[in-house]
Design a protein around this motif. Structure first.
Motif, PDB file in Angstrom:
ATOM      1  N   SER A 136      33.780 -22.174 -14.015  1.00  0.00           N
ATOM      2  CA  SER A 136      33.409 -23.562 -13.774  1.00  0.00           C
ATOM      3  C   SER A 136      31.899 -23.587 -13.564  1.00  0.00           C
ATOM      4  O   SER A 136      31.416 -23.247 -12.482  1.00  0.00           O
ATOM      5  CB  SER A 136      34.133 -24.115 -12.543  1.00  0.00           C
ATOM      6  N   GLY A 137      31.158 -23.912 -14.623  1.00  0.00           N
ATOM      7  CA  GLY A 137      29.703 -23.901 -14.531  1.00  0.00           C
ATOM      8  C   GLY A 137      29.176 -22.496 -14.311  1.00  0.00           C
ATOM      9  O   GLY A 137      29.444 -21.597 -15.099  1.00  0.00           O
ATOM     10  N   ASP A 138      28.452 -22.303 -13.200  1.00  0.00           N
ATOM     11  CA  ASP A 138      27.860 -20.992 -12.933  1.00  0.00           C
ATOM     12  C   ASP A 138      28.661 -20.156 -11.940  1.00  0.00           C
ATOM     13  O   ASP A 138      28.145 -19.215 -11.342  1.00  0.00           O
ATOM     14  CB  ASP A 138      26.408 -21.138 -12.461  1.00  0.00           C
ATOM     15  N   THR A 139      29.957 -20.511 -11.760  1.00  0.00           N
ATOM     16  CA  THR A 139      30.837 -19.735 -10.880  1.00  0.00           C
ATOM     17  C   THR A 139      32.175 -19.489 -11.568  1.00  0.00           C
ATOM     18  O   THR A 139      32.490 -20.118 -12.581  1.00  0.00           O
ATOM     19  CB  THR A 139      31.095 -20.447  -9.537  1.00  0.00           C
ATOM     20  N   PHE A 140      32.955 -18.575 -11.001  1.00  0.00           N
ATOM     21  CA  PHE A 140      34.319 -18.375 -11.473  1.00  0.00           C
ATOM     22  C   PHE A 140      35.211 -18.013 -10.289  1.00  0.00           C
ATOM     23  O   PHE A 140      34.742 -17.567  -9.245  1.00  0.00           O
ATOM     24  CB  PHE A 140      34.407 -17.309 -12.573  1.00  0.00           C
ATOM     25  N   THR A 141      36.498 -18.239 -10.475  1.00  0.00           N
ATOM     26  CA  THR A 141      37.511 -17.863  -9.494  1.00  0.00           C
ATOM     27  C   THR A 141      38.657 -17.204 -10.240  1.00  0.00           C
ATOM     28  O   THR A 141      38.757 -17.308 -11.464  1.00  0.00           O
ATOM     29  CB  THR A 141      38.053 -19.082  -8.715  1.00  0.00           C
ATOM     30  N   GLY A 142      39.527 -16.534  -9.495  1.00  0.00           N
ATOM     31  CA  GLY A 142      40.681 -15.919 -10.123  1.00  0.00           C
ATOM     32  C   GLY A 142      41.385 -14.954  -9.197  1.00  0.00           C
ATOM     33  O   GLY A 142      41.174 -14.964  -7.981  1.00  0.00           O
ATOM     34  N   THR A 143      42.227 -14.133  -9.812  1.00  0.00           N
ATOM     35  CA  THR A 143      42.961 -13.115  -9.075  1.00  0.00           C
ATOM     36  C   THR A 143      42.885 -11.801  -9.841  1.00  0.00           C
ATOM     37  O   THR A 143      42.749 -11.790 -11.069  1.00  0.00           O
ATOM     38  CB  THR A 143      44.443 -13.490  -8.883  1.00  0.00           C
ATOM     39  N   THR A 144      42.961 -10.713  -9.098  1.00  0.00           N
ATOM     40  CA  THR A 144      43.092  -9.392  -9.692  1.00  0.00           C
ATOM     41  C   THR A 144      44.309  -8.730  -9.082  1.00  0.00           C
ATOM     42  O   THR A 144      44.652  -8.980  -7.925  1.00  0.00           O
ATOM     43  CB  THR A 144      41.847  -8.508  -9.444  1.00  0.00           C
ATOM     44  N   GLU A 145      44.969  -7.897  -9.880  1.00  0.00           N
ATOM     45  CA  GLU A 145      46.141  -7.185  -9.379  1.00  0.00           C
ATOM     46  C   GLU A 145      46.154  -5.797  -9.989  1.00  0.00           C
ATOM     47  O   GLU A 145      45.992  -5.626 -11.194  1.00  0.00           O
ATOM     48  CB  GLU A 145      47.412  -7.944  -9.741  1.00  0.00           C
ATOM     49  N   MET A 164      29.883 -18.700 -23.961  1.00  0.00           N
ATOM     50  CA  MET A 164      30.691 -17.595 -23.455  1.00  0.00           C
ATOM     51  C   MET A 164      31.757 -18.163 -22.545  1.00  0.00           C
ATOM     52  O   MET A 164      31.460 -18.943 -21.674  1.00  0.00           O
ATOM     53  CB  MET A 164      29.778 -16.649 -22.669  1.00  0.00           C
ATOM     54  N   SER A 165      32.980 -17.795 -22.802  1.00  0.00           N
ATOM     55  CA  SER A 165      34.051 -18.172 -21.899  1.00  0.00           C
ATOM     56  C   SER A 165      34.802 -16.921 -21.476  1.00  0.00           C
ATOM     57  O   SER A 165      35.278 -16.155 -22.308  1.00  0.00           O
ATOM     58  CB  SER A 165      35.021 -19.141 -22.574  1.00  0.00           C
ATOM     59  N   ALA A 166      34.875 -16.728 -20.177  1.00  0.00           N
ATOM     60  CA  ALA A 166      35.629 -15.591 -19.643  1.00  0.00           C
ATOM     61  C   ALA A 166      37.023 -16.026 -19.202  1.00  0.00           C
ATOM     62  O   ALA A 166      37.777 -15.225 -18.676  1.00  0.00           O
ATOM     63  CB  ALA A 166      34.880 -14.971 -18.470  1.00  0.00           C
ATOM     64  N   ASP A 167      37.352 -17.302 -19.435  1.00  0.00           N
ATOM     65  CA  ASP A 167      38.644 -17.830 -18.999  1.00  0.00           C
ATOM     66  C   ASP A 167      39.794 -17.072 -19.643  1.00  0.00           C
ATOM     67  O   ASP A 167      39.734 -16.720 -20.820  1.00  0.00           O
ATOM     68  CB  ASP A 167      38.773 -19.308 -19.360  1.00  0.00           C
ATOM     69  N   GLY A 168      40.816 -16.808 -18.854  1.00  0.00           N
ATOM     70  CA  GLY A 168      42.010 -16.182 -19.395  1.00  0.00           C
ATOM     71  C   GLY A 168      42.430 -14.949 -18.628  1.00  0.00           C
ATOM     72  O   GLY A 168      41.979 -14.695 -17.511  1.00  0.00           O
ATOM     73  N   ALA A 180      29.841  -7.434 -15.131  1.00  0.00           N
ATOM     74  CA  ALA A 180      30.508  -7.281 -16.425  1.00  0.00           C
ATOM     75  C   ALA A 180      29.963  -8.296 -17.418  1.00  0.00           C
ATOM     76  O   ALA A 180      29.791  -9.467 -17.101  1.00  0.00           O
ATOM     77  CB  ALA A 180      32.011  -7.457 -16.275  1.00  0.00           C
ATOM     78  N   LYS A 181      29.692  -7.820 -18.634  1.00  0.00           N
ATOM     79  CA  LYS A 181      29.228  -8.677 -19.726  1.00  0.00           C
ATOM     80  C   LYS A 181      30.418  -8.983 -20.630  1.00  0.00           C
ATOM     81  O   LYS A 181      31.129  -8.073 -21.059  1.00  0.00           O
ATOM     82  CB  LYS A 181      28.129  -7.967 -20.515  1.00  0.00           C
ATOM     83  N   VAL A 182      30.625 -10.259 -20.910  1.00  0.00           N
ATOM     84  CA  VAL A 182      31.726 -10.697 -21.768  1.00  0.00           C
ATOM     85  C   VAL A 182      31.180 -10.948 -23.167  1.00  0.00           C
ATOM     86  O   VAL A 182      30.180 -11.639 -23.344  1.00  0.00           O
ATOM     87  CB  VAL A 182      32.383 -11.971 -21.214  1.00  0.00           C
ATOM     88  N   LYS A 211      29.847 -15.155  -9.637  1.00  0.00           N
ATOM     89  CA  LYS A 211      28.818 -15.909 -10.345  1.00  0.00           C
ATOM     90  C   LYS A 211      28.895 -15.660 -11.848  1.00  0.00           C
ATOM     91  O   LYS A 211      29.271 -14.580 -12.292  1.00  0.00           O
ATOM     92  CB  LYS A 211      27.428 -15.487  -9.859  1.00  0.00           C
ATOM     93  N   VAL A 212      28.520 -16.674 -12.607  1.00  0.00           N
ATOM     94  CA  VAL A 212      28.399 -16.584 -14.059  1.00  0.00           C
ATOM     95  C   VAL A 212      26.927 -16.817 -14.387  1.00  0.00           C
ATOM     96  O   VAL A 212      26.344 -17.831 -13.976  1.00  0.00           O
ATOM     97  CB  VAL A 212      29.259 -17.647 -14.777  1.00  0.00           C
ATOM     98  N   ASN A 213      26.314 -15.873 -15.108  1.00  0.00           N
ATOM     99  CA  ASN A 213      24.931 -16.019 -15.546  1.00  0.00           C
ATOM    100  C   ASN A 213      24.893 -15.691 -17.031  1.00  0.00           C
ATOM    101  O   ASN A 213      24.866 -14.527 -17.409  1.00  0.00           O
ATOM    102  CB  ASN A 213      24.011 -15.099 -14.741  1.00  0.00           C
ATOM    103  N   GLY A 214      24.953 -16.729 -17.871  1.00  0.00           N
ATOM    104  CA  GLY A 214      25.023 -16.514 -19.318  1.00  0.00           C
ATOM    105  C   GLY A 214      26.343 -15.852 -19.678  1.00  0.00           C
ATOM    106  O   GLY A 214      27.409 -16.417 -19.441  1.00  0.00           O
TER     107      GLY A 214
END
Length: 97
Positions: free
Chosen positions: A27-36, A1-5, A71-73, A47-50
């Motif tokens: 990145s592994g079991d975490t993520f970063t980003g921005t919302t607008e 699963m990749s939530a990147d983008g 949220a489930k991707v 956190k990323v869990n599966g």
């Protein structure tokens, strides 16, 4: 699963649908980003869990509260829930753009 983008996320709140544009990088079991969106631009991390992402966001409008997201991707789609403090829950859906 990749939530990147880049994602367009719609949250169906009691005050109507709110649209948020998000950019995420896992990145592994975490993520970063921005919302607008209507509430402005915000840095996010969580956190990323599966195939599931969890994070929180502090807002000040229409009143101060902490929103808790889950949220489930699934491919280019995202579904989940937002806890709106004492105002209950709101479903969310998103699609990769």
């Amino acid at each position: 699963m990749s939530a990147d983008g880049n994602w367009k996320i719609t949250i169906n709140t009691p005050m109507g649908a709110q649209t948020v544009n998000a950019t995420l990088k896992t990145s592994g079991d975490t993520f970063t980003g921005t919302t607008e969106g209507q509430m402005g631009k915000q840095e996010v991390s969580g956190k990323v869990n599966g195939d599931t992402l969890t994070w929180s966001a502090d807002i000040t409008s229409p009143m101060p509260m902490t929103l808790e997201f889950e949220a489930k991707v699934d491919g280019d789609k995202m579904t989940g829930n937002v806890k709106l403090g004492m105002f209950g829950n709101a479903p969310l859906s998103g699609e990769r753009v």
